[in-house]
Design a protein around this motif. Structure first.
Motif, PDB file in Angstrom:
ATOM      1  N   GLU A  11       0.828  -0.958   0.008  1.00 59.71           N
ATOM      2  CA  GLU A  11      -0.083   0.195   0.254  1.00 59.71           C
ATOM      3  C   GLU A  11       0.875   1.300   0.029  1.00 59.71           C
ATOM      4  O   GLU A  11       1.743   1.306   1.029  1.00 59.71           O
ATOM      5  N   GLU A 213       1.739  -6.789   9.021  1.00 59.44           N
ATOM      6  CA  GLU A 213       2.117  -5.380   7.860  1.00 59.44           C
ATOM      7  C   GLU A 213       2.845  -4.550   8.437  1.00 59.44           C
ATOM      8  O   GLU A 213       2.972  -4.205   9.813  1.00 59.44           O
ATOM      9  N   LYS A 215       4.161  -0.828   8.684  1.00 57.78           N
ATOM     10  CA  LYS A 215       3.648   0.324   8.306  1.00 57.78           C
ATOM     11  C   LYS A 215       4.938   1.438   8.180  1.00 57.78           C
ATOM     12  O   LYS A 215       5.967   1.678   8.668  1.00 57.78           O
TER      13      LYS A 215
HETATM   14 MG    MG Z   1      -3.654  -1.877   5.341  1.00 52.85          MG
END
Ligand code: MG
Ligand code: ADP
Ligand code: ZN
Length: 476
Positions: A11, A213, A215
């Motif tokens: 992302e 994940e 970040k």
């Molecule tokens: Mg996400």
């Protein structure tokens, strides 16, 4: 032994290159004093209404055109609700169920060949503010300037199977963002931030494993190192009989380790709901066609064209087209009359050196293209030597003065007047009768000595080529 295959999905948040924020007129300029770009809208005061900056849609659509994504005819904003001190409104305006762009892909070439990485979506959102935890202070500080900075979020499918694929992908994506002018792509200013989702599964297994994940990484080197580390951590965990738990991690680039930020149990429930203060975004074919017609030249096209039009070496082309603003500067120097190869030497050498040393943006660079072209032409006319030109250039870069003015002020005009040079040469020959005799007897290498003496006598201002031919003539 079981082999494990990683699956990685990214992302990417990228700041769009607008001058004002996404829902208000506040400036997006970087590096201002804290809390100087704020208004009732981006501070989230009650009763004020956001107004969408039209340009953010156009910049996002450029990315759809480059990746083959499908621009949705109708999309809309949603509120993502959460409480955190960096979010004065208490919610972030983002897109959720109806993103602006769906699908698309970016192809990467690795040692294993070509592979298409599918994009899931590209949507618009606003950035949050910035918390500053200054060393030595017990308190945290808050800077609202980033609140409402426009971002696009690009979400990929979990198609990556190696760090190499991720690295190639990010390089291409950054090039697209920068060359389309959708983003300034300045990593130091946090213009591109990456979240990496990572899982592993035994080779042969179809179903993806549980992911973690990592970040908010703002360096591609860190992204690669973090993913590498996380793949190994997961494999080692599974091999020792453990299980990967879904959690959000933070990467520490100094130690090269990850730490847990939150687990699935305390995962956020954002209570998304449609943003009531904004109308849906409606895009028609005509608008897309206009954006397509105005799409700036991409790196490969630019490389091919620059090479073709100016006939400079491929090496030069690669350096000059690495940053579109540098390429534009270079072309303007040529349009102002400079020879392409000479212009290339100056831009690749002195211009990039000074920009680098002074950490200056080319937009703020004081030597405008016409001024550099004028300097190059002074060398061509023999008014200044190459060496003097570098001194003049440094002064131009520091003061923004024209090359003629610097040349006169510093008395740097090169002496090309034949009589004046002859006089100087005569003096040198007269004071060195021994060397003159040896030269005449055949030791012609001494030419360098004589030219050097004349240069010394004129404090470097003589035109060395002229001096050379005058002395050769005098001693023959
Ligand atoms: Mg996400
Ligand atoms: P969320 O909204 O909870 O972050 P998404 O389904 O939107 O979840 O996925 C976010 C990112 O995680 C996407 O880039 C996707 O490709 C990636 N992803 C999803 N599942 C996995 C998995 N099992 N392994 C690796 N990456 C994954
Ligand atoms: Zn504002």
């Amino acid at each position: 032994m079981i082999r494990y295959v990683p699956a990685i999905g990214l992302e990417i948040h990228s700041q769009l290159a607008t001058n004002s924020k996404i829902f208000c007129g506040c400036s997006t300029v970087f590096g201002s004093d804290p809390n100087t770009h704020a208004c009732a809208v981006c501070l989230g005061m009650p009763g004020v209404l956001p107004v969408l900056n039209r340009q953010v849609i156009e910049l996002a659509i450029r990315m759809a055109l480059l990746t083959g994504g499908e621009v949705q005819r109708k999309s809309s904003f949603a509120r993502k609700n959460y409480f955190y001190p960096d979010l004065p409104k208490g919610y972030q305006i983002s897109m959720f169920e109806l993103p602006l762009i769906r699908g698309g892909h970016i192809d990467v070439v690795t040692g294993k060949g070509k592979k298409s990485i599918r994009l899931n979506r590209i949507h618009l959102e606003e950035d949050a503010g910035k918390l500053v935890h200054a060393e030595g202070y017990p308190d945290s500080f808050f800077d609202v300037n980033r609140c409402g900075i426009p971002l696009i979020e690009i979400v990929t499918e979990p198609d990556f199977e190696s760090v190499e694929e991720v690295t190639r992908f990010l390089a291409i994506l950054k090039e697209m963002l920068v060359f389309s002018r959708a983003s300034r792509g300045n990593m130091e200013q946090g213009n591109i931030r990456v979240d990496a989702n990572i899982s592993i599964r035994p080779e042969g297994q179809k179903e993806l494993g549980t992911r973690t994940e990592i970040k908010n990484m703002n360096s591609f080197v860190n992204v690669a190192a973090a993913i590498e580390h996380e793949i190994e951590r997961q494999i080692s965990m599974v091999e020792h009989g453990g299980r990967v738990v879904q959690e959000t991690l933070l990467y520490d680039p100094l130690r090269g380790t990850v730490s847990s930020m939150r687990s699935k149990e305390d995962a956020h429930d954002y209570r998304y709901f449609p943003e009531p203060d904004l109308v849906p975004v409606v895009v028609d074919d005509g608008w897309i066609a206009r954006i397509r017609a105005e799409l700036p030249e991409q790196r490969d096209e630019m490389r091919a064209r620059v090479q073709r039009e100016y006939g400079i070496p491929a090496y030069d082309t690669d350096i000059l087209t690495a940053v579109p603003e540098i390429a534009a500067y270079y072309e303007e120097v040529i349009h102002a009359g400079a020879d392409p190869k000479k212009a290339s030497n100056w831009v690749m050498g002195e211009v990039l050196r000074v920009l680098n040393e002074t950490q200056t943006d080319i937009a703020e660079f004081k030597v405008k293209p016409q001024m550099l072209a004028a300097l190059i032409s002074l060398i061509g006319e023999g008014a200044v030597s190459g060496l003097m030109a570098k001194t003049i250039f440094d002064e131009m870069a520091a003061t923004g003065k024209n090359p003629d003015d610097v040349m006169e002020e510093k008395g740097l005009r090169q002496i090309s007047d034949k009589d004046e040079l002859r006089q100087a040469a005569r003096k040198v020959i007269d004071t060195h009768p021994g060397e003159a005799a040896r030269y005449r007897a055949g030791k012609t290498q001494l030419i360098g000595f004589f030219v050097g003496e004349v240069m010394k006598a004129t404090r470097g201002k003589a035109n060395p080529k002229e001096v050379n031919s005058i002395i050769t003539e005098m001693l023959s």
